[in-house]
Design an enzyme around this catalytic site. Sequence first.
Site, PDB file in Angstrom:
ATOM      1  N   ASP A 131       0.851  -1.188   0.000  1.00  0.00           N
ATOM      2  CA  ASP A 131       0.000   0.000   0.000  1.00  0.00           C
ATOM      3  C   ASP A 131       0.899   1.254   0.000  1.00  0.00           C
ATOM      4  OD1 ASP A 131       0.675  -1.126   2.530  1.00  0.00           O
ATOM      5  OD2 ASP A 131      -0.875   0.036   3.526  1.00  0.00           O
ATOM      6  N   GLU A 186      13.576   3.421   9.340  1.00  0.00           N
ATOM      7  CA  GLU A 186      12.767   4.190  10.283  1.00  0.00           C
ATOM      8  C   GLU A 186      13.620   4.759  11.411  1.00  0.00           C
ATOM      9  OE1 GLU A 186       8.850   3.718   8.505  1.00  0.00           O
ATOM     10  OE2 GLU A 186       9.589   4.998  10.096  1.00  0.00           O
TER      11      GLU A 186
END
Length: 597
Positions: free
Chosen positions: A357, A552
């Site tokens: 996504d 991250e």
Amino acid sequence: MAPQVARWLPSLVGGATCGGMSNTHLGSRYSAKMPVLARWVLLGICIVVPGHQAEASSLPPPCDSQIYCTGELLRQVQEAMLFEDDKHFVDMPLKDSPEVVLEQFQKLVNETPGGNLSKEQLAGFVEGWFSPPGQELENWEPPDWTTSPPLLQRISDKKLQSWAQVLNAKWRQLGRQMKPEVKNSPERHSLIYVPNPLIVPGGRFLEYYYWDSFWVIEGLLLSGMTATAKGMIENFLYLVDKFGHIPNGGRVYYERRSQPPFLTLMMESYMKHTNDTDFLRSNLQVLEAEYRFWQDHRAVNVSFGGKEYSLNRYDVQVGGPRPEAYRKDVELAAGLEAGDQQKLWAELKSAAESGWDFSSRWFLQRPAPLQASLQDTKTSAVVPVDLNAILCRVEHLLASFYGALGNSEKASWFQAAHQQRVAALRAVLWSNSAGAWLDYNLLLQKHNAAFYPSNLTPLWAECGVDPATSEKALLYLEASPALSYANGLPTSLVRAGQQWDLPNAWAPLQHLVIAGLAKSSLPRAQMLAFTLAQRWLRMNLAVYERYHGMFEKEGFGWTNGVALQLLDLYSDRLTSAGTLLSRAWPWIGACLALSLA
């Protein structure tokens, strides 16, 4: 059930009504005379994706919560943009019961002319009735963590060995356990309770995610943390018992969509490290129950070459904007009719179920010169190679598990299901002209010729792969521009502005391709697998050396797990030489932006 692949609008070209005419019929009667653009317009106007007979307005919300998944409070807070990230609000625990919170909100609405609260009113209400995100979790140090798991001693390159020790230490930073109130008062939390501590992905993700956890568990097992890995598998088994499937992630707003079905493969990995037959025996029916979910709710019949085959797709028939991305979904659907908005939001959730996504892979492509965009997402129209490769592997494993435990009847049933899927992949997804497996579009009734690493996942799944097929798939990859990228395989070769497209690369896709090539008997395939592993690890090490963290800016769970898997696979061959990071290589979230060599 044998759903039709598509319906058209013949009335525009021949006076008939929309429905009752198959795509094949239309093709023979009209499409030869019709311009490509006109045919595409008809697709957009009148196609019904197979099995989708329900009205969009009847779609259920992401969950039943009138706070976290649907309702006026959610709408007003998210549209007021109280927080930079929509996920922030729906991760906030309640300070009282949902009934009390909603009653107080309704009271405030009734007292406000027009019923729309100001941003200041909403901020005050949220501060008074909600706690900050993350309050329901506490840090947890896994008791089975050790400073020097055996893997470290097998890594011959000293710099890589030192880096692997850092990766191993990240498990201590990512361990979490739920506070008792999540179990005792689940209605006050969007976090879905699970009984055991867990490893979270890192960054903004404070909860567990399904397919991420497969690579996390692989990394834990290589770090000698079998008890922690078992606890995470038990959590997923608990979720299957509770929901009948495993939600996308550990929040109620993910409840009605799943992610790629890796649970049975988690069990396989755990068994390889422990041979815990009692654990397998106790939970084999739960593994089968998850498989049944995919067969009962995500299967589609495809007519191909005069035969009908059963395959699977991502298909989340759930309405409303995604609560964790509310404003983005509302903005994307702006200008569409209400029914079309609901259909788009369902397709976006289907894409989220894939884990990709978002990506141009799910776009219904327009004819040149028109460019497809995120609003053209039609995930449920795609029969994906990787999902069906995973399920092919699941069927093989379930047959093996049942056979090992003495249930020959179930073993035979799953072996037959496996053979049927092998035949279906060969008939529907294999492209002789490409020399690879390709996604099949149900609406267009043709393959998507674009390159994705997922096109090669049947090699990893060992799904009907013979030497000739392996050779063709290798030639396909060798001829692809994807290999011209110096630092890893790009997710696609299209710059569509989506994170699962060029120029980004993702750790799990690298692993699936490398592991598949490594299984081949072809020396060229094995050498390419090593080369890709060397490229990926050197890039990861270079990023770590520059930024002092993995993706991250922390130890990002699945990236750590893949790195440890590759370090284990080629422990005596990998070298750290040449890991300097060029300034031309930018940093992107949980993936890497690649540069042409």
